[in-house]
Design a protein around this motif. Structure first.
Motif, PDB file in Angstrom:
ATOM      1  N   GLU A  31      39.925  43.985  51.251  1.00 58.11           N
ATOM      2  CA  GLU A  31      40.694  43.224  50.462  1.00 58.11           C
ATOM      3  C   GLU A  31      39.768  42.175  49.726  1.00 58.11           C
ATOM      4  OE1 GLU A  31      44.728  42.408  51.507  1.00 58.11           O
ATOM      5  OE2 GLU A  31      45.122  41.056  49.505  1.00 58.11           O
ATOM      6  N   SER A  32      39.174  41.387  50.737  1.00 55.04           N
ATOM      7  CA  SER A  32      38.546  40.086  50.389  1.00 55.04           C
ATOM      8  C   SER A  32      37.286  40.676  49.197  1.00 55.04           C
ATOM      9  CB  SER A  32      37.608  39.476  51.370  1.00 55.04           C
ATOM     10  OG  SER A  32      38.588  38.763  52.314  1.00 55.04           O
ATOM     11  N   ALA A  33      36.601  41.806  49.689  1.00 53.36           N
ATOM     12  CA  ALA A  33      35.611  42.351  48.743  1.00 53.36           C
ATOM     13  C   ALA A  33      36.086  42.583  47.743  1.00 53.36           C
ATOM     14  CB  ALA A  33      34.865  43.549  49.480  1.00 53.36           C
ATOM     15  N   MET A  34      37.154  43.300  47.309  1.00 56.02           N
ATOM     16  CA  MET A  34      37.902  43.591  46.133  1.00 56.02           C
ATOM     17  C   MET A  34      38.151  42.412  45.270  1.00 56.02           C
ATOM     18  SD  MET A  34      41.347  46.150  46.152  1.00 56.02           S
ATOM     19  CE  MET A  34      42.198  45.017  46.965  1.00 56.02           C
ATOM     20  N   GLN A  35      38.590  41.417  45.919  1.00 61.04           N
ATOM     21  CA  GLN A  35      39.236  40.094  45.146  1.00 61.04           C
ATOM     22  C   GLN A  35      37.603  39.478  44.551  1.00 61.04           C
ATOM     23  OE1 GLN A  35      41.050  36.094  46.311  1.00 61.04           O
ATOM     24  NE2 GLN A  35      42.594  37.892  46.809  1.00 61.04           N
ATOM     25  N   LYS A  36      36.544  39.431  45.335  1.00 63.30           N
ATOM     26  CA  LYS A  36      35.582  38.835  44.884  1.00 63.30           C
ATOM     27  C   LYS A  36      34.951  39.657  43.742  1.00 63.30           C
ATOM     28  CE  LYS A  36      30.712  38.278  46.625  1.00 63.30           C
ATOM     29  NZ  LYS A  36      30.022  38.460  47.857  1.00 63.30           N
ATOM     30  N   GLU A  37      34.912  40.999  43.744  1.00 70.12           N
ATOM     31  CA  GLU A  37      34.551  41.904  42.803  1.00 70.12           C
ATOM     32  C   GLU A  37      35.452  41.666  41.502  1.00 70.12           C
ATOM     33  OE1 GLU A  37      31.774  43.783  41.432  1.00 70.12           O
ATOM     34  OE2 GLU A  37      31.765  43.923  43.741  1.00 70.12           O
ATOM     35  N   ALA A  38      36.474  41.702  41.711  1.00 78.51           N
ATOM     36  CA  ALA A  38      37.212  41.238  40.345  1.00 78.51           C
ATOM     37  C   ALA A  38      37.011  39.872  39.756  1.00 78.51           C
ATOM     38  CB  ALA A  38      38.843  41.413  40.854  1.00 78.51           C
ATOM     39  N   CYS A  39      36.764  38.903  40.684  1.00 76.07           N
ATOM     40  CA  CYS A  39      36.420  37.387  40.031  1.00 76.07           C
ATOM     41  C   CYS A  39      34.986  37.759  39.470  1.00 76.07           C
ATOM     42  CB  CYS A  39      36.266  36.470  41.101  1.00 76.07           C
ATOM     43  SG  CYS A  39      37.783  36.030  41.882  1.00 76.07           S
ATOM     44  N   LEU A  40      34.265  38.402  39.948  1.00 80.00           N
ATOM     45  CA  LEU A  40      32.663  38.513  39.541  1.00 80.00           C
ATOM     46  C   LEU A  40      32.653  39.223  38.218  1.00 80.00           C
ATOM     47  CD1 LEU A  40      30.661  38.903  42.555  1.00 80.00           C
ATOM     48  CD2 LEU A  40      30.506  36.961  41.044  1.00 80.00           C
ATOM     49  N   LEU A  41      33.492  40.448  38.202  1.00 76.63           N
ATOM     50  CA  LEU A  41      33.928  41.349  36.701  1.00 76.63           C
ATOM     51  C   LEU A  41      34.485  40.453  35.647  1.00 76.63           C
ATOM     52  CD1 LEU A  41      34.930  44.575  37.815  1.00 76.63           C
ATOM     53  CD2 LEU A  41      33.075  44.007  36.562  1.00 76.63           C
ATOM     54  N   ALA A  42      35.385  39.652  36.011  1.00 76.84           N
ATOM     55  CA  ALA A  42      35.860  38.929  35.027  1.00 76.84           C
ATOM     56  C   ALA A  42      34.876  37.664  34.520  1.00 76.84           C
ATOM     57  CB  ALA A  42      37.489  38.296  35.253  1.00 76.84           C
ATOM     58  N   LEU A  43      34.346  37.087  35.402  1.00 75.45           N
ATOM     59  CA  LEU A  43      33.249  36.068  34.978  1.00 75.45           C
ATOM     60  C   LEU A  43      32.337  36.749  34.138  1.00 75.45           C
ATOM     61  CD1 LEU A  43      32.924  34.410  38.429  1.00 75.45           C
ATOM     62  CD2 LEU A  43      33.597  33.107  36.063  1.00 75.45           C
ATOM     63  N   GLY A  44      31.727  37.837  34.491  1.00 78.92           N
ATOM     64  CA  GLY A  44      30.714  38.355  33.759  1.00 78.92           C
ATOM     65  C   GLY A  44      31.281  38.993  32.320  1.00 78.92           C
ATOM     66  N   GLU A  68      32.212  32.580  48.640  1.00 78.44           N
ATOM     67  CA  GLU A  68      31.004  32.369  48.145  1.00 78.44           C
ATOM     68  C   GLU A  68      30.970  31.986  46.489  1.00 78.44           C
ATOM     69  OE1 GLU A  68      28.247  35.686  48.311  1.00 78.44           O
ATOM     70  OE2 GLU A  68      29.464  36.723  50.266  1.00 78.44           O
ATOM     71  N   LEU A  69      31.843  32.239  45.772  1.00 77.61           N
ATOM     72  CA  LEU A  69      31.891  31.479  44.482  1.00 77.61           C
ATOM     73  C   LEU A  69      31.894  30.097  44.395  1.00 77.61           C
ATOM     74  CD1 LEU A  69      34.796  33.875  42.975  1.00 77.61           C
ATOM     75  CD2 LEU A  69      32.369  34.177  43.002  1.00 77.61           C
ATOM     76  N   GLN A  70      32.215  29.359  45.568  1.00 75.15           N
ATOM     77  CA  GLN A  70      32.153  28.106  45.634  1.00 75.15           C
ATOM     78  C   GLN A  70      32.606  27.512  44.435  1.00 75.15           C
ATOM     79  OE1 GLN A  70      30.596  25.814  48.064  1.00 75.15           O
ATOM     80  NE2 GLN A  70      31.499  27.663  49.094  1.00 75.15           N
ATOM     81  N   ILE A  71      33.918  27.836  43.958  1.00 81.03           N
ATOM     82  CA  ILE A  71      34.820  27.087  42.896  1.00 81.03           C
ATOM     83  C   ILE A  71      35.828  26.157  43.669  1.00 81.03           C
ATOM     84  CG2 ILE A  71      36.254  27.352  40.941  1.00 81.03           C
ATOM     85  CD1 ILE A  71      35.110  30.276  40.665  1.00 81.03           C
ATOM     86  N   PRO A  72      36.108  24.889  43.318  1.00 77.82           N
ATOM     87  CA  PRO A  72      37.275  24.128  44.002  1.00 77.82           C
ATOM     88  C   PRO A  72      38.513  24.962  43.788  1.00 77.82           C
ATOM     89  CG  PRO A  72      35.604  22.887  42.604  1.00 77.82           C
ATOM     90  CD  PRO A  72      35.219  24.198  42.206  1.00 77.82           C
ATOM     91  N   MET A  73      39.142  25.193  44.834  1.00 78.96           N
ATOM     92  CA  MET A  73      40.149  25.937  44.945  1.00 78.96           C
ATOM     93  C   MET A  73      41.593  25.497  45.238  1.00 78.96           C
ATOM     94  SD  MET A  73      40.763  28.308  48.117  1.00 78.96           S
ATOM     95  CE  MET A  73      41.447  29.627  47.280  1.00 78.96           C
ATOM     96  N   PHE A  74      42.604  26.195  44.651  1.00 76.23           N
ATOM     97  CA  PHE A  74      44.005  25.874  45.205  1.00 76.23           C
ATOM     98  C   PHE A  74      44.548  27.036  45.839  1.00 76.23           C
ATOM     99  CE2 PHE A  74      43.601  22.741  41.776  1.00 76.23           C
ATOM    100  CZ  PHE A  74      44.206  21.605  42.596  1.00 76.23           C
ATOM    101  N   GLY A  75      44.686  27.404  47.174  1.00 77.41           N
ATOM    102  CA  GLY A  75      45.394  28.598  47.555  1.00 77.41           C
ATOM    103  C   GLY A  75      46.978  28.604  47.443  1.00 77.41           C
ATOM    104  N   LEU A  76      47.494  29.713  47.159  1.00 83.99           N
ATOM    105  CA  LEU A  76      48.766  30.020  46.746  1.00 83.99           C
ATOM    106  C   LEU A  76      49.420  30.913  47.594  1.00 83.99           C
ATOM    107  CD1 LEU A  76      48.312  29.941  42.995  1.00 83.99           C
ATOM    108  CD2 LEU A  76      48.621  27.999  44.383  1.00 83.99           C
ATOM    109  N   TYR A  77      50.649  30.764  47.754  1.00 90.25           N
ATOM    110  CA  TYR A  77      51.665  31.857  48.424  1.00 90.25           C
ATOM    111  C   TYR A  77      53.058  31.898  47.606  1.00 90.25           C
ATOM    112  CZ  TYR A  77      53.614  35.521  50.640  1.00 90.25           C
ATOM    113  OH  TYR A  77      54.291  36.629  51.190  1.00 90.25           O
ATOM    114  N   GLY A  78      53.120  33.104  46.688  1.00 89.14           N
ATOM    115  CA  GLY A  78      54.310  33.525  46.362  1.00 89.14           C
ATOM    116  C   GLY A  78      54.771  34.779  46.592  1.00 89.14           C
ATOM    117  N   ALA A  79      54.378  35.403  47.708  1.00 90.14           N
ATOM    118  CA  ALA A  79      54.631  36.736  47.770  1.00 90.14           C
ATOM    119  C   ALA A  79      54.095  37.563  46.539  1.00 90.14           C
ATOM    120  CB  ALA A  79      55.844  37.422  48.032  1.00 90.14           C
TER     121      ALA A  79
END
Lengths: 335, 335
Positions: free
Chosen positions: B54-67, B97-108
């Motif tokens: 799941e982590s790998a998938m999320q990172k991939e989605a971020c990198l694709l959107a950035l790209g 790994e993206l090293q972006i300042p982040m806010f972690g969320l939970y809303g199901a």
């Protein structure tokens, strides 16, 4: 308004109008015992489970903060809240009755910083008159969540923290008070590869170091420009690592550093090993001890830096490292 | 700017600049299969555990959107992200790994709405040029987290959802695109006392109803003012309850309602019972299917309403109810 790489300096800085702290018995017997708004002698808070107890405590903190500020739940535009439990259930079931539109957060023990950051960002942007930021942790629910149920009476290593049973709630808004939130620094995830979930101080110290230095650079300040730099729950182990890391980067904060995890319990009389921790630790210390000192002007400017260790039982049992995150809130006295 | 009781209408509405969707094999074989940016045939995404996948998938989605947006991680001011796992570990270890300042969320499963709301609030307030909103869910990790490990081959009731293996990432910013986020409605927790964690559609429908009506009233709109009102993952059971609840309050949205959980899988060929669900369900459907239709102007204005069921294995095993929450995002076509 945007400041440096990771910070915001508010043009119209919101006020921290009021707050409340609710804690359990052990916290009430600690060094800050006389300062808390409410000490519950029974850690179950009249409920049947530790989780329900944490929810009850969080709701109580919100209601107390609202009462002190002469506000009702419907006066609050948005609530920003979180806790340590899986799926943030203590918050969901705790604030449910207040019926305030809400954003659920997770930042481990840094969540009080995350909630105050988003609440002040929202007020400064004009998204509402009042916001409510709340976090909690509970020794019973946290031991069950992350380690062992209390009934197992397991031993804890000396580097382990004692999760604070407590909840702090904060009203942030436009209405004048003696404390302003003048800026924030949003933290990045910092991972030194540590894997010991029972040594959270070591896991979080690199993140605290990173965020503090980023804050000083973004705002072009020296450590001495803050009356105090106060981390959330690095504890005795984490503090000495923080000092080493900062010295390695040319900063010395020994003179004005404090850690909520080191001042909440009496290290001589209460056996907490590395100190206090949990979402509630920094929150109740801010509400009971730090804010009054800023309000009266004894401290002019404080950097409040809650720190979190990002892990779950699944992640560390599967061998993942325990990275840290820290968010910084700049609190200033105003007449 | 403040609109009604729970909404914000942005004066300088931010743009949804770009997005990306990454999914697993079953989603790739579903109705939206051809629309996803990346379909991974092995649901482990080359990793050793479902959580790492799941982590790998999320990172991939971020990198694709950035790209796709021709941006690098350092161009993003803040990241708003979350997932369904305890302590949001898929996000922490995914975006680290993206090293972006982040806010972690939970809303199901409402987290994609929460992340888009906070990202657009931050852009509209001038807190940065670009924000990144990301959420994910994974069938393997979610079954392990909330129900049983896959190896148990347990049976699922007909009211149960199938958690979508997918991650959607969204770049929100000031740079012009053909989709604007013109407003948001922040949801409250709505609890009808339901306790069946295997019937999430029923648990979430009251929250969806509450947020949709609040949005219509706050913005003084009729249901027909939206080309589509699209909920996150109510599924077949939840949709019919939503229609009943809304009709009881004098609203009929049957003509223009859609549900991401009902369009992502092929109900005839893929056995998902009540439909798809998870933080990733609404996110990948928004990225792959909804946004293109708004971009080209086929849909002028869409109300996107991700819905979440607030529970943990501890809460429902201890007999607590499963309340819901839903956040609404107003997406509009612009030339």
């Amino acid at each position: 308004m945007i400041k440096g790489l990771q910070s915001i300096a508010f043009e119209k800085a919101p006020f921290l109008i009021n707050s409340a702290s609710v804690v359990g018995r052990k916290e009430g017997e600690g060094l800050l015992g006389k300062l808390f708004d409410m000490i519950e002698p029974e850690d179950l808070f009249g409920e049947n489970t530790w989780e329900e107890a944490e929810s009850a405590m969080q709701k109580e903190a919100c209601l107390l903060a609202l009462g002190k500020a002469h506000l009702r739940p419907e006066n609050i535009r948005f609530l920003f809240g979180g806790d340590l439990l899986r799926q943030g259930i203590a918050t969901s079931l705790g604030v449910e009755e207040l019926q305030i539109p809400m954003f659920g957060l997770y930042g481990a023990c840094s969540t009080s910083g995350e909630a105050l950051a988003l609440a002040s960002m929202s007020v400064a942007a004009g998204y509402g008159e009042y916001m409510l930021a709340v976090t909690s942790s509970h020794f019973g629910s946290a031991e069950k969540e992350f380690r062992f149920p209390l009934g197992y009476a397991n031993q804890r290593p000396l580097s382990a923290h004692w999760t604070v049973t407590g909840s702090g709630a904060f009203i942030v808004g436009k209405k004048r008070s003696h404390v302003r939130i003048t800026g924030i620094t949003v933290g990045k995830i910092v991972d030194y590869g540590l894997k010991d979930s029972q040594n959270m101080g070591a896991c979080m110290a690199p993140a605290a170091c990173d965020t503090i230095i980023r804050n000083l650079e973004d705002f072009e300040r020296n450590a001495e420009d803050y009356s105090r730099i106060i981390t959330g729950d690095l504890g005795y182990v984490g503090q000495s690592i923080l000092f080493d890391l900062m010295r390695g980067k040319g900063y010395d904060i020994k003179m004005n550093h404090m850690d909520c995890g080191m001042i909440i319990f009496d290290q001589n009389l209460q056996d907490t090993h590395a100190g206090g921790s949990g979402c509630g630790c920094a929150a109740v210390t801010l509400s009971s001890y730090i804010l009054p000192k800023i309000e009266c002007g004894e401290w002019e400017r404080v950097l409040f830096v809650p720190t979190g260790a990002l892990m779950s039982t699944v992640s560390y049992n599967e061998g993942a490292s325990v990275p840290g995150i820290a968010h910084a809130i700049v609190l200033e006295h105003c007449e």
